[in-house]
Write a protein that holds these residues in place. Sequence first.
Motif: not given
Length: 378
Positions: A88-116
């Motif tokens: 997940a590229d979280v640069s700028g805190g895009n609302p759609n990205v943050m929503y999708e990231l929150g959904l991903r977090h609860i699965t407990g599956k591997p997630t890597i965060h990158i950002g400018e």
Amino acid sequence: MNTSQRLRQDPDQPQRCFVVGPIGDPHAAPDSPEREVYEHNLGIFEQVIVPACKKYGMSAVRADSITHAGDINEQICRYVVESDLVVADVSGGNPNVMYELGLRHITGKPTIHIGEAGQLPFDIASIRTIRYQRTRSHLAGARKEIESALEAGLRDGFELLTPARVLRALQTDDDSVSVSEAGNGAKAEDEDSPGLLDDFAVIEDGVGEMTADMEAIKKTIETIARLTEQSNAVMLHLAQAKAPMSARLASVARYSETLSAPAEELHTVAATFAGRMVSLDSGVRAALGLIEMAPPDGRGEGAEEFLEQLMSLDEAAQDGLAQIGSFGASAGAMARMSRHLRKPVKEISAAVKHMISAITRMGEWAAKARELAAGATA
């Protein structure tokens, strides 16, 4: 055989990586912001993420490269939840990205965060994020960091983030049956692990505390308004009496002194309110995402009450938003009266910014809650 070769040959290792991030518009004008976003993020995808994933035998996919026919929003949700890995590229805190990231977090599956660098949102500041800059050397470094994160995660396991508790709470009753009830030696659910109602209760407590914060903010604003009204009456009397400017300045100084304590209190409570919003945001969005994925008749106990609470909280917040906005505008005018007022006005202005930001996000919760509630009754 080195570590990367061993991991690539393991059939149980992740095979698909879904990339979450701003997409932009490839058809926009060449110099437009939308086209710049597209070109920049395509470069990050092709130069950083794809080669890092390829090293471990994974294919990387973006939302704009999904070729299957169907509802794109549903497809994205499925990719977010089902993919072996998400970057997940979280640069700028895009609302759609943050929503999708929150959904991903609860699965407990591997997630890597990158950002400018310099563009990371405050909301996830506590989560390790690989930072990059828009230079060739920095992009190469980011690719190597992703490769290192993948190697460590595949070898030792990926860190389980806190919101994953919400998903575990939505397990069926069969998953929490005791060993004696199972009758087949299955491992019982740990006595201390939270259930669905436990998780909704945690969020409910946080929302309840935010409601109390809002009430405290309202009372403090009323105190400041009363003090301001009293000061205005004194200033009017002095003006009518043609009192010297020194007398008027002394009156303003007294007003500033009485204003300091409630202004500081307002800032403190508003900052606390905004802090609760940040800490709850990921969990609330994740819970909303899970409710959305479940059929209306299978949402489980507590879901409807949860949606109602979010809508009620937003209604209360919206009632006070107009008052807060006008209060912030009047604070700016107060600061121009005298240097004595600059410190309390600074506290008030900061409080207003905290409140407006938090209430805006709260509105996003409520909008989704209304949509889900309406879908259940349709």
